[in-house]
Design an enzyme around this catalytic site. Structure first.
Site: not given
Length: 187
Positions: A27, A34, A72, A74, A92, A108, A117, A119, A164
């Site tokens: 980032h 990604h 959110c 990855h 999280e 986005y 961002e 992604e 997003w």
């Protein structure tokens, strides 16, 4: 427990893998495309259809202290989107989900404070009724909000939330599959 050395999967516009990169360095001002995901987590037993929101932790590199959807993250290399959603939600939010459902594809690109961002980020929905135990390095705070109130809030004050999340809320509100899922919740 999450690994200290996390990687993201770099992809092309068709979501085909073209490489991997360290999460901590990917980032930047010109973040390569990604894989990521977004989860919208609802209580499954209330007719008020409450959505869990999280305020991103103060030390997050992207959008610190901004309110956003439930979780959110990855996918790691060789990990499915669904597995990543379940793994990150446990990390999280301290929540063990057994199943999530993909509702829509989403792609986005947003920038804030010189961090981009960029992604491919499918939107998932899950249901949960237990306690939430946020990881303090990831989540500053959490709160539940009625889905209808959330739609109104993001329409009136979109700049108060992650961009997003605002767009994904609009996508979900118009999605037939999602609306059928919510309509089937027991009251």
């Amino acid at each position: 427990m999450e690994s200290c050395e996390e990687y993201v999967v770099l992809v092309d516009e068709e979501d085909k893998e073209i490489g991997i990169e360290k999460k901590l360095t990917v980032h930047s001002k010109r973040t390569p495309l990604h894989r990521a995901f977004s989860l919208f987590l609802f209580k499954s037993t209330k007719d008020t259809k409450e959505l869990l929101l999280q305020q991103r932790a103060e030390d997050k590199k992207t959008w610190p202290l901004v309110w956003s959807n439930s979780c959110c993250g990855h996918p790691s290399p060789n990990e499915s989107y669904k597995s990543a959603v379940i793994r990150r939600t446990r990390y999280e939010l301290g929540i063990k989900l057994n199943a999530v459902e993909k509702i829509s594809d989403y792609r986005y690109c947003f920038s804030k404070d010189d961090i981009m961002e960029n992604e491919i980020c499918p939107i998932f929905v899950g249901f949960y009724d237990g306690n939430v135990v946020p990881h303090p390095q990831e989540v500053q705070a959490v709160k539940w909000i009625r889905w209808e109130a959330w739609q109104e809030e993001t329409a009136k004050y979109p700049d108060k939330y992650s961009p997003w999340c605002v767009e994904e809320t609009r996508i979900l509100a118009l999605d037939k599959k999602f609306n059928e899922l919510l309509a089937c919740l027991p009251s």
